[in-house]
Design a protein around this motif. Sequence first.
Motif, PDB file in Angstrom:
ATOM      1  N   PRO A  16      -6.450  -3.405  -1.530  1.00 28.39           N
ATOM      2  CA  PRO A  16      -5.440  -2.144  -2.299  1.00 28.39           C
ATOM      3  C   PRO A  16      -6.306  -1.280  -1.129  1.00 28.39           C
ATOM      4  CG  PRO A  16      -7.556  -3.320  -3.460  1.00 28.39           C
ATOM      5  CD  PRO A  16      -6.731  -3.930  -2.815  1.00 28.39           C
ATOM      6  N   ALA A  17      -5.765   0.017  -1.570  1.00 28.71           N
ATOM      7  CA  ALA A  17      -5.988   1.322  -0.163  1.00 28.71           C
ATOM      8  C   ALA A  17      -7.478   1.279   0.093  1.00 28.71           C
ATOM      9  CB  ALA A  17      -5.374   2.449  -0.945  1.00 28.71           C
ATOM     10  N   GLU A  20     -10.392   2.581   7.616  1.00 29.01           N
ATOM     11  CA  GLU A  20     -10.630   3.808   7.305  1.00 29.01           C
ATOM     12  C   GLU A  20      -9.513   4.616   6.352  1.00 29.01           C
ATOM     13  OE1 GLU A  20      -7.454   2.512  10.240  1.00 29.01           O
ATOM     14  OE2 GLU A  20      -9.888   1.690  10.598  1.00 29.01           O
ATOM     15  N   GLY A  21      -9.294   5.463   5.716  1.00 26.56           N
ATOM     16  CA  GLY A  21      -8.770   6.035   4.810  1.00 26.56           C
ATOM     17  C   GLY A  21      -6.791   5.461   5.298  1.00 26.56           C
ATOM     18  N   ALA A  22      -6.813   5.543   3.336  1.00 22.50           N
ATOM     19  CA  ALA A  22      -4.657   4.583   3.689  1.00 22.50           C
ATOM     20  C   ALA A  22      -4.554   6.027   2.920  1.00 22.50           C
ATOM     21  CB  ALA A  22      -5.367   3.468   2.751  1.00 22.50           C
ATOM     22  N   SER A  32       6.491  -6.717  14.161  1.00 23.59           N
ATOM     23  CA  SER A  32       7.008  -5.561  13.369  1.00 23.59           C
ATOM     24  C   SER A  32       5.932  -4.258  12.724  1.00 23.59           C
ATOM     25  CB  SER A  32       7.097  -6.724  11.876  1.00 23.59           C
ATOM     26  OG  SER A  32       5.886  -6.550  11.377  1.00 23.59           O
ATOM     27  N   ALA A  33       5.083  -4.184  13.296  1.00 22.74           N
ATOM     28  CA  ALA A  33       4.441  -3.366  12.938  1.00 22.74           C
ATOM     29  C   ALA A  33       4.416  -1.677  13.373  1.00 22.74           C
ATOM     30  CB  ALA A  33       2.720  -3.786  12.931  1.00 22.74           C
ATOM     31  N   LYS A  34       5.558  -2.083  15.331  1.00 28.10           N
ATOM     32  CA  LYS A  34       5.664  -1.534  15.818  1.00 28.10           C
ATOM     33  C   LYS A  34       7.008  -1.191  15.604  1.00 28.10           C
ATOM     34  CE  LYS A  34       2.458  -3.638  19.331  1.00 28.10           C
ATOM     35  NZ  LYS A  34       2.099  -4.623  20.356  1.00 28.10           N
ATOM     36  N   TYR A  54       4.970   3.304  10.566  1.00 23.48           N
ATOM     37  CA  TYR A  54       4.095   4.517   9.281  1.00 23.48           C
ATOM     38  C   TYR A  54       3.750   3.946   8.549  1.00 23.48           C
ATOM     39  CZ  TYR A  54       7.720   8.191  11.429  1.00 23.48           C
ATOM     40  OH  TYR A  54       8.232   8.696  11.814  1.00 23.48           O
ATOM     41  N   LEU A  55       3.326   3.331   7.996  1.00 21.53           N
ATOM     42  CA  LEU A  55       2.034   2.100   7.564  1.00 21.53           C
ATOM     43  C   LEU A  55       1.410   1.418   7.799  1.00 21.53           C
ATOM     44  CD1 LEU A  55       4.807  -0.503   5.725  1.00 21.53           C
ATOM     45  CD2 LEU A  55       4.057   1.615   5.011  1.00 21.53           C
ATOM     46  N   ASN A  56       0.775   2.506   9.082  1.00 18.42           N
ATOM     47  CA  ASN A  56      -0.058   1.456   9.963  1.00 18.42           C
ATOM     48  C   ASN A  56      -0.840   0.009   9.433  1.00 18.42           C
ATOM     49  OD1 ASN A  56      -0.678   4.325  10.585  1.00 18.42           O
ATOM     50  ND2 ASN A  56      -1.345   5.043   8.589  1.00 18.42           N
TER      51      ASN A  56
END
Length: 120
Positions: free
Chosen positions: A80-81, A86-88, A104-106, A112-114
Amino acid sequence: MKKIHLISLAAASLALVLCAVYSLNSAPSYVRDAEARVASYLSYSYGPTTCQSDEKEVNAWAMKCKIESGQKDLNYTVYPAEKAPEGASRSFYIVAEDTAAKQSAKAELMVYLNINTHTS
């Protein structure tokens, strides 16, 4: 006698449908949000993709995304966020668990999903 069998069959069918609905909705909304968003973004970059999650522990879900072309499977953990260091900006926070997921994160929209790609 036929009436009893018919009622039993209807009750069994209803119970089966209710069990199926419960199992599909057993994941919290933040997990369902993560599955939908990641599958959509990965589909944009790699082609049709499906993501499914299983609970690892309280507030930690193992999410496996399968790219239909068979290129690779990607493994993430969804939290969960409020578990984000740090903030989500979304209801979920994701950690990449393998090399393919980290790469894949790149990819295009995935940035945009950080997604956390650091090992701790």
